[in-house]
Design an enzyme around this catalytic site. Structure first.
Site, PDB file in Angstrom:
ATOM      1  N   ASP A 158       0.763  -1.033   0.092  1.00  0.00           N
ATOM      2  CA  ASP A 158      -0.121   0.060  -0.011  1.00  0.00           C
ATOM      3  C   ASP A 158       0.940   1.104   0.301  1.00  0.00           C
ATOM      4  OD1 ASP A 158      -2.205   1.714   0.998  1.00  0.00           O
ATOM      5  OD2 ASP A 158      -3.202   0.063   1.162  1.00  0.00           O
ATOM      6  N   HIS A 189      -3.544   5.928   3.571  1.00  0.00           N
ATOM      7  CA  HIS A 189      -4.245   4.879   3.153  1.00  0.00           C
ATOM      8  C   HIS A 189      -3.968   3.698   3.646  1.00  0.00           C
ATOM      9  CE1 HIS A 189      -5.993   1.930   0.110  1.00  0.00           C
ATOM     10  NE2 HIS A 189      -6.845   2.618   0.071  1.00  0.00           N
ATOM     11  N   SER A 347     -11.269  -0.540  -0.693  1.00  0.00           N
ATOM     12  CA  SER A 347     -10.120  -0.668   0.077  1.00  0.00           C
ATOM     13  C   SER A 347     -10.292  -1.116   1.612  1.00  0.00           C
ATOM     14  CB  SER A 347      -9.241   0.747  -0.037  1.00  0.00           C
ATOM     15  OG  SER A 347      -8.372   0.784  -1.135  1.00  0.00           O
TER      16      SER A 347
END
Length: 401
Positions: A158, A189, A347
């Protein structure tokens, strides 16, 4: 684009029997100019692969020396079981030579992929944990096996992870960086997804080991070549540590279809690393995007708190490639620098599955190959209006509640 015209010119003079496949150049979405991913045929040996890389490097160096073309050449090499290849910036003459080489299976343009989460405003409750541990919606308690994933490692491929965040309780470590030299999460994120699959308070599997693999930058984007490198590193790290079969990749990344990335994801699965992948936020058929075009891995869609497929800004992808649905809307989790906040997207759904698989592996010895099927068997038929051709199966951890 000049590189596309060059490719067309090359193809026009190559005999069909001699040319490797060249893929998806007509789709310009996310293309990085003059950058390519070259994948070799499955039967090439490790020694032959090394020889080929040396040959290709020599060809590039000779060609750019003749023409004084400022292109970097070979940048990354990939060797994951039968998946072998490399990426780099090559001129037209080098591309011509590569296409003629009988060891080359296909070449595709390198492209930018993106994180599959969207930040939302407000102070949304963390409802996802209660939802996956109850057959009916509306419960706030999270019921889970006491192993909580102990002994299992999840790699967050990520934007990096803030490994010092209190949410991880010292269980998070920095693994590798394939994007830049800033070893932290600049985007948020990766920290959010990691805390969702493995945070002490907000996580599904509260005892897992967490490893940060950075492949995206501060805008949540990165080239497929960097991402493939990150996948390769995670598999090799798991192999070196002797934890194949007890390792998971959370893959909350997606973008234009990439056969090379698809093959790398499949290679990770075949090596013994479970992959939980976000279906994408394009409001479209997941089969049109990577990772939806990859086989073997578990592809996850996003539902909201009322069990509907999320159809707002960044709507969940749908279709026959969805294996399971999981909570992914207004999910509260950790953010860098000790903060917390909500995000929405597939996600956020994928790490619910990654954490659930970690618990299955720790408590029941479920294998990489069978884990997605086991979760589908345990799931509930709860998703409302999932989209054409989509399953209605919602992640459930089998708590008995």
């Amino acid at each position: 684009m000049l590189f596309l015209k060059a490719v067309i010119a090359i193809l026009s003079v190559l005999p069909a029997a001699d040319a490797a496949a060249i893929l998806n150049f007509e789709n310009k979405q996310g293309i990085i100019p003059d950058s390519y991913i070259v994948v070799l045929k499955n039967d090439i040996s490790s020694d032959d692969f090394k020889s080929h890389v040396a040959w290709a490097t020599g060809v590039h160096n000779a060609n750019v020396a003749k023409r004084d073309v400022p292109l970097a050449g070979m940048q990354r090499t990939f060797e994951m079981d039968i998946f072998k290849g490399y990426s780099g910036a090559f001129d037209r003459a080098t591309l011509d030579d590569l296409l003629k080489n009988e060891q080359v299976d296909y070449i595709e343009p390198d492209r930018m992929a993106s994180a599959q989460g969207w930040t939302t405003q407000g102070n949304a409750p963390s409802w996802g944990l209660g939802r996956i541990s109850h057959q009916q919606r509306g419960n706030t308690d999270y019921v889970f096996d006491s192993t909580a994933g102990r002994g299992i490692t999840i790699y967050g491929v990520d934007s990096g992870i803030d490994i010092l965040h209190a949410e991880f309780g010292g269980r998070a470590t920095w693994g590798a960086n394939f994007f830049n030299n800033i070893n932290t999460d600049e985007f948020g994120h990766g920290t959010h997804t990691a805390a969702t699959f493995g945070g002490t308070n907000y996580g599904v599997a509260k005892n897992v080991n967490i490893v940060a693999v950075k492949v995206l930058g501060d805008q949540g984007q990165g080239p497929w070549s960097s991402i493939i490198d990150g996948l390769q590193w995670a598999v090799n790290d798991a192999r070196e540590k002797g934890i194949l079969g007890k390792a998971i990749i959370n893959f909350s990344v997606g973008g234009p279809s990439s056969r090379a990335a698809d093959n790398a994801l499949t290679a990770a699965h075949n090596a013994g690393v479970f992959v939980s992948a976000a279906a994408g936020n394009d409001g479209a058929d997941a089969l049109n995007y990577t990772p939806g075009t990859a086989r073997s891995i578990c592809v996850i869609g996003n539902i909201n708190e009322n069990d509907y497929r999320f159809t707002g800004n960044g709507a969940s992808n749908w279709g026959t490639r969805i294996d399971l649905w999981a909570p992914g809307t207004d999910i509260l989790s950790a953010l860098p620098q000790g903060r917390y906040g909500p995000m929405t997207g597939t996600s956020m759904a994928a790490p619910h599955v990654a954490g659930s698989v970690a618990i299955l592996m720790a408590s029941g010895g479920v294998s990489t190959a069978e884990a997605c099927g086991v979760l589908k068997d345990m799931s509930t038929p709860s998703v409302i209006e999932p989209g054409q051709g989509s399953t209605n199966r919602l992640l459930y951890n089998g708590s008995g509640q």
